[in-house]
Design a protein around this motif. Structure first.
Motif, PDB file in Angstrom:
ATOM      1  N   ARG A 100       0.835  -1.209   0.000  1.00  0.00           N
ATOM      2  CA  ARG A 100       0.000   0.000   0.000  1.00  0.00           C
ATOM      3  C   ARG A 100       0.867   1.256   0.000  1.00  0.00           C
ATOM      4  O   ARG A 100       0.597   2.199  -0.745  1.00  0.00           O
ATOM      5  N   GLU A 101       1.917   1.275   0.825  1.00  0.00           N
ATOM      6  CA  GLU A 101       2.833   2.417   0.851  1.00  0.00           C
ATOM      7  C   GLU A 101       3.500   2.603  -0.513  1.00  0.00           C
ATOM      8  O   GLU A 101       3.610   3.726  -1.016  1.00  0.00           O
ATOM      9  N   VAL A 102       3.935   1.500  -1.107  1.00  0.00           N
ATOM     10  CA  VAL A 102       4.590   1.567  -2.419  1.00  0.00           C
ATOM     11  C   VAL A 102       3.623   2.119  -3.460  1.00  0.00           C
ATOM     12  O   VAL A 102       3.959   3.028  -4.225  1.00  0.00           O
ATOM     13  N   LEU A 103       2.401   1.592  -3.481  1.00  0.00           N
ATOM     14  CA  LEU A 103       1.412   2.062  -4.464  1.00  0.00           C
ATOM     15  C   LEU A 103       1.081   3.533  -4.267  1.00  0.00           C
ATOM     16  O   LEU A 103       0.943   4.276  -5.240  1.00  0.00           O
ATOM     17  N   GLU A 104       0.983   3.980  -3.017  1.00  0.00           N
ATOM     18  CA  GLU A 104       0.707   5.397  -2.756  1.00  0.00           C
ATOM     19  C   GLU A 104       1.851   6.269  -3.254  1.00  0.00           C
ATOM     20  O   GLU A 104       1.620   7.323  -3.865  1.00  0.00           O
ATOM     21  N   LEU A 105       3.091   5.851  -3.008  1.00  0.00           N
ATOM     22  CA  LEU A 105       4.252   6.621  -3.466  1.00  0.00           C
ATOM     23  C   LEU A 105       4.329   6.655  -4.991  1.00  0.00           C
ATOM     24  O   LEU A 105       4.611   7.694  -5.585  1.00  0.00           O
ATOM     25  N   LEU A 106       4.062   5.530  -5.625  1.00  0.00           N
ATOM     26  CA  LEU A 106       4.107   5.494  -7.088  1.00  0.00           C
ATOM     27  C   LEU A 106       2.951   6.285  -7.700  1.00  0.00           C
ATOM     28  O   LEU A 106       3.129   6.958  -8.716  1.00  0.00           O
ATOM     29  N   ALA A 107       1.777   6.227  -7.082  1.00  0.00           N
ATOM     30  CA  ALA A 107       0.620   6.966  -7.599  1.00  0.00           C
ATOM     31  C   ALA A 107       0.819   8.468  -7.467  1.00  0.00           C
ATOM     32  O   ALA A 107       0.369   9.239  -8.312  1.00  0.00           O
ATOM     33  N   ALA A 108       1.504   8.891  -6.402  1.00  0.00           N
ATOM     34  CA  ALA A 108       1.719  10.318  -6.167  1.00  0.00           C
ATOM     35  C   ALA A 108       2.780  10.891  -7.105  1.00  0.00           C
ATOM     36  O   ALA A 108       2.848  12.107  -7.294  1.00  0.00           O
ATOM     37  N   ALA A 109       3.588  10.025  -7.677  1.00  0.00           N
ATOM     38  CA  ALA A 109       4.661  10.489  -8.557  1.00  0.00           C
ATOM     39  C   ALA A 109       4.103  10.722  -9.955  1.00  0.00           C
ATOM     40  O   ALA A 109       3.553   9.831 -10.567  1.00  0.00           O
ATOM     41  N   ASN A 110       4.225  11.937 -10.416  1.00  0.00           N
ATOM     42  CA  ASN A 110       3.742  12.259 -11.760  1.00  0.00           C
ATOM     43  C   ASN A 110       4.877  12.740 -12.659  1.00  0.00           C
ATOM     44  O   ASN A 110       4.633  13.344 -13.681  1.00  0.00           O
ATOM     45  N   ASP A 111       6.089  12.449 -12.259  1.00  0.00           N
ATOM     46  CA  ASP A 111       7.249  12.920 -13.009  1.00  0.00           C
ATOM     47  C   ASP A 111       8.058  11.773 -13.606  1.00  0.00           C
ATOM     48  O   ASP A 111       9.262  11.832 -13.710  1.00  0.00           O
ATOM     49  N   TRP A 112       7.365  10.728 -14.011  1.00  0.00           N
ATOM     50  CA  TRP A 112       8.066   9.610 -14.636  1.00  0.00           C
ATOM     51  C   TRP A 112       8.670  10.073 -15.937  1.00  0.00           C
ATOM     52  O   TRP A 112       8.014  10.704 -16.747  1.00  0.00           O
ATOM     53  N   SER A 113       9.871   9.725 -16.141  1.00  0.00           N
ATOM     54  CA  SER A 113      10.497  10.067 -17.414  1.00  0.00           C
ATOM     55  C   SER A 113      10.274   8.926 -18.402  1.00  0.00           C
ATOM     56  O   SER A 113       9.950   7.811 -18.011  1.00  0.00           O
ATOM     57  N   LYS A 114      10.462   9.200 -19.656  1.00  0.00           N
ATOM     58  CA  LYS A 114      10.378   8.143 -20.655  1.00  0.00           C
ATOM     59  C   LYS A 114      11.437   7.087 -20.387  1.00  0.00           C
ATOM     60  O   LYS A 114      11.274   5.926 -20.706  1.00  0.00           O
ATOM     61  N   GLU A 115      12.509   7.532 -19.748  1.00  0.00           N
ATOM     62  CA  GLU A 115      13.648   6.656 -19.471  1.00  0.00           C
ATOM     63  C   GLU A 115      13.268   5.481 -18.574  1.00  0.00           C
ATOM     64  O   GLU A 115      13.720   4.371 -18.772  1.00  0.00           O
ATOM     65  N   HIS A 116      12.435   5.716 -17.553  1.00  0.00           N
ATOM     66  CA  HIS A 116      12.076   4.618 -16.652  1.00  0.00           C
ATOM     67  C   HIS A 116      10.574   4.481 -16.432  1.00  0.00           C
ATOM     68  O   HIS A 116      10.134   3.778 -15.541  1.00  0.00           O
ATOM     69  N   GLY A 117       9.779   5.111 -17.250  1.00  0.00           N
ATOM     70  CA  GLY A 117       8.327   5.007 -17.120  1.00  0.00           C
ATOM     71  C   GLY A 117       7.795   3.596 -17.277  1.00  0.00           C
ATOM     72  O   GLY A 117       6.882   3.178 -16.561  1.00  0.00           O
ATOM     73  N   GLU A 118       8.367   2.811 -18.211  1.00  0.00           N
ATOM     74  CA  GLU A 118       7.905   1.439 -18.413  1.00  0.00           C
ATOM     75  C   GLU A 118       8.203   0.572 -17.188  1.00  0.00           C
ATOM     76  O   GLU A 118       7.378  -0.249 -16.786  1.00  0.00           O
ATOM     77  N   LEU A 119       9.379   0.762 -16.583  1.00  0.00           N
ATOM     78  CA  LEU A 119       9.716  -0.004 -15.380  1.00  0.00           C
ATOM     79  C   LEU A 119       8.791   0.356 -14.225  1.00  0.00           C
ATOM     80  O   LEU A 119       8.352  -0.514 -13.477  1.00  0.00           O
ATOM     81  N   ILE A 120       8.496   1.625 -14.075  1.00  0.00           N
ATOM     82  CA  ILE A 120       7.615   2.053 -12.989  1.00  0.00           C
ATOM     83  C   ILE A 120       6.203   1.523 -13.209  1.00  0.00           C
ATOM     84  O   ILE A 120       5.539   1.093 -12.266  1.00  0.00           O
ATOM     85  N   GLN A 121       5.759   1.500 -14.444  1.00  0.00           N
ATOM     86  CA  GLN A 121       4.442   0.926 -14.744  1.00  0.00           C
ATOM     87  C   GLN A 121       4.416  -0.567 -14.420  1.00  0.00           C
ATOM     88  O   GLN A 121       3.445  -1.061 -13.830  1.00  0.00           O
ATOM     89  N   LEU A 122       5.469  -1.298 -14.772  1.00  0.00           N
ATOM     90  CA  LEU A 122       5.569  -2.722 -14.435  1.00  0.00           C
ATOM     91  C   LEU A 122       5.571  -2.905 -12.918  1.00  0.00           C
ATOM     92  O   LEU A 122       4.897  -3.792 -12.386  1.00  0.00           O
ATOM     93  N   TRP A 123       6.302  -2.060 -12.232  1.00  0.00           N
ATOM     94  CA  TRP A 123       6.388  -2.077 -10.770  1.00  0.00           C
ATOM     95  C   TRP A 123       4.995  -1.902 -10.175  1.00  0.00           C
ATOM     96  O   TRP A 123       4.589  -2.636  -9.277  1.00  0.00           O
ATOM     97  N   ARG A 124       4.238  -0.940 -10.680  1.00  0.00           N
ATOM     98  CA  ARG A 124       2.861  -0.722 -10.204  1.00  0.00           C
ATOM     99  C   ARG A 124       1.990  -1.947 -10.461  1.00  0.00           C
ATOM    100  O   ARG A 124       1.211  -2.351  -9.606  1.00  0.00           O
ATOM    101  N   GLN A 125       2.130  -2.542 -11.637  1.00  0.00           N
ATOM    102  CA  GLN A 125       1.342  -3.734 -11.955  1.00  0.00           C
ATOM    103  C   GLN A 125       1.651  -4.867 -10.988  1.00  0.00           C
ATOM    104  O   GLN A 125       0.742  -5.555 -10.521  1.00  0.00           O
ATOM    105  N   TRP A 126       2.931  -5.058 -10.691  1.00  0.00           N
ATOM    106  CA  TRP A 126       3.313  -6.116  -9.750  1.00  0.00           C
ATOM    107  C   TRP A 126       2.758  -5.828  -8.363  1.00  0.00           C
ATOM    108  O   TRP A 126       2.238  -6.718  -7.700  1.00  0.00           O
ATOM    109  N   ALA A 127       2.869  -4.582  -7.913  1.00  0.00           N
ATOM    110  CA  ALA A 127       2.348  -4.225  -6.585  1.00  0.00           C
ATOM    111  C   ALA A 127       0.833  -4.413  -6.539  1.00  0.00           C
ATOM    112  O   ALA A 127       0.292  -4.935  -5.550  1.00  0.00           O
ATOM    113  N   GLU A 128       0.139  -4.017  -7.589  1.00  0.00           N
ATOM    114  CA  GLU A 128      -1.315  -4.194  -7.644  1.00  0.00           C
ATOM    115  C   GLU A 128      -1.695  -5.671  -7.670  1.00  0.00           C
ATOM    116  O   GLU A 128      -2.772  -6.046  -7.203  1.00  0.00           O
TER     117      GLU A 128
END
Length: 142
Positions: A100-128
């Motif tokens: 829950r903490e991880v998902l809240e931190l990732l959801a609050a972040a709106n500054d994903w760069s193209k450089e690591h946006g795909e990894l962060i999206q995968l990270w969110r999917q795994w956490a969900e």
């Protein structure tokens, strides 16, 4: 050479490292991702040396077991057959942020760069999906 593995923990008791492990290049993009995550919370993207996951003895962290590599096919299970989880790894895992903490931190972040946006999206999917994520460092890999 050092390898870094973006790794979902899909189950505890016994600990299971999921099959979806992703090897990341040791480069500026990985450093940028670690900096990005660290700016949100120091334990958001936890890193642990893979060599310390195993234990040959109860009071010892680390093993020379040559059979253990994160590049192996399939899930890696620490059920004592053959891999025993070290007490150092257990202590590390006890300090992970909650999903829950991880998902809240990732959801609050709106500054994903193209450089690591795909990894962060995968990270969110795994956490969900109910998985924790650890970045494992595997030394001496070619």
């Amino acid at each position: 050479m050092t390898a870094y593995w973006f790794t979902p923990i899909t189950h505890y008791e016994p600990l299971v490292l999921g099959t979806e492990r992703l090897r990341l290049a040791d480069d500026e993009a990985l450093a940028a991702l670690r900096t990005w995550a660290g700016a949100r919370h120091p334990r958001l993207l936890p890193m642990f040396k893979a060599s310390l996951l195993l234990s040959d003895e109860e009071d010892y962290c680390g093993s020379d077991d040559a059979e253990f590599v994160l590049s192996a096919e399939g899930a890696i299970v620490f059920d004592g057959k053959p891999f025993h989880l070290s007490h150092c790894a257990e202590a590390f895992l006890d300090r992970l942020l909650t999903r829950r903490e991880v998902l809240e931190l990732l959801a609050a972040a709106n500054d994903w760069s193209k450089e690591h946006g795909e990894l962060i999206q995968l990270w969110r999917q795994w956490a969900e999906a109910g998985y924790d994520l650890v970045l494992f460092r595997e030394d001496g890999m070619g």
